[in-house]
Design an enzyme around this catalytic site. Structure first.
Site, mmCIF file in Angstrom:
data_model
loop_
_atom_site.group_PDB
_atom_site.id
_atom_site.type_symbol
_atom_site.label_atom_id
_atom_site.label_comp_id
_atom_site.label_asym_id
_atom_site.label_seq_id
_atom_site.Cartn_x
_atom_site.Cartn_y
_atom_site.Cartn_z
ATOM 1 N N LYS A 11 0.846 -1.206 0.000
ATOM 2 C CA LYS A 11 0.000 0.000 0.000
ATOM 3 C C LYS A 11 0.878 1.251 0.000
ATOM 4 O O LYS A 11 2.042 1.210 0.418
ATOM 5 C CB LYS A 11 -0.941 0.034 1.209
ATOM 6 N N SER A 108 2.497 -6.500 7.004
ATOM 7 C CA SER A 108 1.045 -6.524 7.239
ATOM 8 C C SER A 108 0.333 -7.261 6.102
ATOM 9 O O SER A 108 -0.616 -8.020 6.339
ATOM 10 C CB SER A 108 0.495 -5.100 7.318
ATOM 11 N N ASP A 141 -2.304 -1.844 10.039
ATOM 12 C CA ASP A 141 -2.427 -1.853 8.577
ATOM 13 C C ASP A 141 -3.003 -3.159 8.031
ATOM 14 O O ASP A 141 -3.294 -3.251 6.845
ATOM 15 C CB ASP A 141 -1.044 -1.660 7.926
HETATM 16 P P1 ATP Z 1 4.320 -0.276 7.734
HETATM 17 O O1 ATP Z 1 4.157 0.503 6.466
HETATM 18 O O2 ATP Z 1 3.111 -1.122 8.108
HETATM 19 O O3 ATP Z 1 4.891 0.485 8.885
HETATM 20 P P2 ATP Z 1 6.770 -1.293 6.717
HETATM 21 O O4 ATP Z 1 6.553 -1.460 5.235
HETATM 22 O O5 ATP Z 1 7.441 -0.030 7.126
HETATM 23 O O6 ATP Z 1 5.382 -1.426 7.434
HETATM 24 P P3 ATP Z 1 7.606 -4.024 6.955
HETATM 25 O O7 ATP Z 1 8.168 -4.318 5.606
HETATM 26 O O8 ATP Z 1 6.290 -4.608 7.280
HETATM 27 O O9 ATP Z 1 7.591 -2.465 7.263
HETATM 28 O O10 ATP Z 1 8.731 -4.498 8.008
HETATM 29 C C1 ATP Z 1 8.879 -3.924 9.269
HETATM 30 C C2 ATP Z 1 9.742 -4.840 10.147
HETATM 31 O O11 ATP Z 1 9.019 -6.028 10.425
HETATM 32 C C3 ATP Z 1 11.039 -5.256 9.487
HETATM 33 O O12 ATP Z 1 12.079 -4.827 10.308
HETATM 34 C C4 ATP Z 1 11.006 -6.768 9.381
HETATM 35 O O13 ATP Z 1 12.194 -7.375 9.816
HETATM 36 C C5 ATP Z 1 9.840 -7.188 10.274
HETATM 37 N N1 ATP Z 1 8.983 -8.233 9.673
HETATM 38 C C6 ATP Z 1 8.316 -9.171 10.343
HETATM 39 N N2 ATP Z 1 7.595 -9.963 9.500
HETATM 40 C C7 ATP Z 1 7.795 -9.492 8.261
HETATM 41 C C8 ATP Z 1 7.329 -9.891 6.983
HETATM 42 N N3 ATP Z 1 6.522 -10.937 6.818
HETATM 43 N N4 ATP Z 1 7.716 -9.164 5.913
HETATM 44 C C9 ATP Z 1 8.526 -8.089 6.092
HETATM 45 N N5 ATP Z 1 9.025 -7.688 7.273
HETATM 46 C C10 ATP Z 1 8.666 -8.375 8.370
#
Ligand code: ATP
Length: 317
Positions: A11, A108, A141
């Protein structure tokens, strides 16, 4: 053994306004979220034992119980212990295309896909509201990732109001591959600098959220007016990330002069996106920005808006 293949789209935030604090420590938000076609591929397979196994091809994604996909199975097992005992554990394989810790809700989206797969695998027949409820327990999210499309999200981001679908716009994403921004840090920094502007009473909170719902961005979305949407992009978290993270500020500046419809950081960053009216326009914007940015660590993606959340691609019994 049953197995399911799913697509879990990322997203972007077209709008993110921080309204105030919540008693649970989160923030009250008014966001407009948009699914994009950039997506992870998830495979969920039944295994005979009562274990949960995670495989992922990305070095920064954990394969233990801290993976959000693992936590999704754990939650289902806790909610439906008899069914878990009957069907056993699952093995999850995540093919990552969504950059990690990028403000694109990759984790998420993975968790949302696992909820859908486990519901089918364990023949639970959960309704959409029941799945949304479980999703909200996993993260703010996750409910949006499940439903997808274009939505206004309020509360801590889990209360969704679907908006009219917007699937004709293209997006250029750019992110420094060595840069990660902690979401809790960004919100904490915002609170310490702008906490004095927070709305404190329920009625004012409701009227601020209502103002977004009846405001110009939702109107532009209703009219599918890409130029207006581009002009109205907004993200409060830029106020704390841009001054402290020059790589993000440089990308924002470059996109600003690239001829895109508009540009903004997504979520807590560090991904910056630009809206474009066609694929050719997006390729043009990407080339221009590549030429302006000297940093060799920046990755680019061209993708488009999607009106779908989690999609089941195939199931094998
Ligand atoms: P948001 O936009 O919801 O804040 P994000 O895109 O910034 O999320 P993610 O890619 O979801 O962040 O990753 C955040 C942290 O979660 C990372 O440091 C990662 O190591 C951990 N993590 C746990 N499970 C997952 C997963 N299935 N995919 C990606 N990262 C994950």
């Amino acid at each position: 053994m049953r197995s399911y293949s799913l697509i879990a789209p990322a997203k972007i935030n077209l709008y993110l306004e921080i309204l105030g604090d919540r008693p649970d420590g989160y923030h009250e938000l008014a966001m407009i979220l948009q699914s994009i076609e950039l997506a992870d591929e998830i495979e969920v397979r039944a295994i005979g034992t009562d274990t949960i196994l995670i495989h992922c091809d990305h070095p920064q994604v954990p394969s233990d119980s801290s993976n959000l996909a693992y936590r999704a199975v754990e939650l289902m097992a806790k909610e439906f212990p008899d069914v878990f005992a009957k069907f056993g554990g699952v093995e999850i394989t995540i093919k990552k295309h969504i950059p990690v810790a990028a403000g694109l809700a990759g984790g998420s989206a993975n968790a949302a896909a696992v909820l859908v797969a486990v519901d089918m695998m364990w023949q639970l027949g959960l309704t959409q509201p029941e799945l949304q409820d479980l999703a909200a327990q996993l993260g703010s999210d996750v409910p949006f990732c499940l439903a997808g499309g274009t939505a206004l999200a309020t509360g801590r981001g889990e209360q969704l109001n679907a908006l009219s679908a917007l699937d004709s716009l293209y997006v250029v994403l750019a992110k420094d591959r060595n840069l990660m921004i902690s979401t809790p840090w960004a919100y904490k920094a915002y609170r310490s600098e702008f906490g004095h502007t927070y709305v404190r009473d329920t009625q004012s909170l409701e009227s601020r959220a209502h103002r977004v719902h009846s405001g110009p961005m939702v109107n532009a979305i209703r009219h599918k007016d890409g130029s207006q949407i581009g002009r109205l992009l907004h993200n409060d978290l830029e106020k704390v990330v841009l001054p402290t993270t020059p790589q993000v500020a440089q990308l924002r500046e470059a996109f600003q002069s690239s001829g895109a419809l508009g540009t903004m950081m997504s979520g807590s960053g560090p991904t910056v996106f630009a809206l474009c009216e066609s694929e050719a326009h997006a390729q043009q914007v990407q080339q221009k920005v590549r030429g302006m940015i000297a940093n060799p660590n920046v990755d680019f993606w061209v993708t488009r808006f999607s009106n779908r959340g989690i999609q089941v691609v195939s199931s094998v019994s």
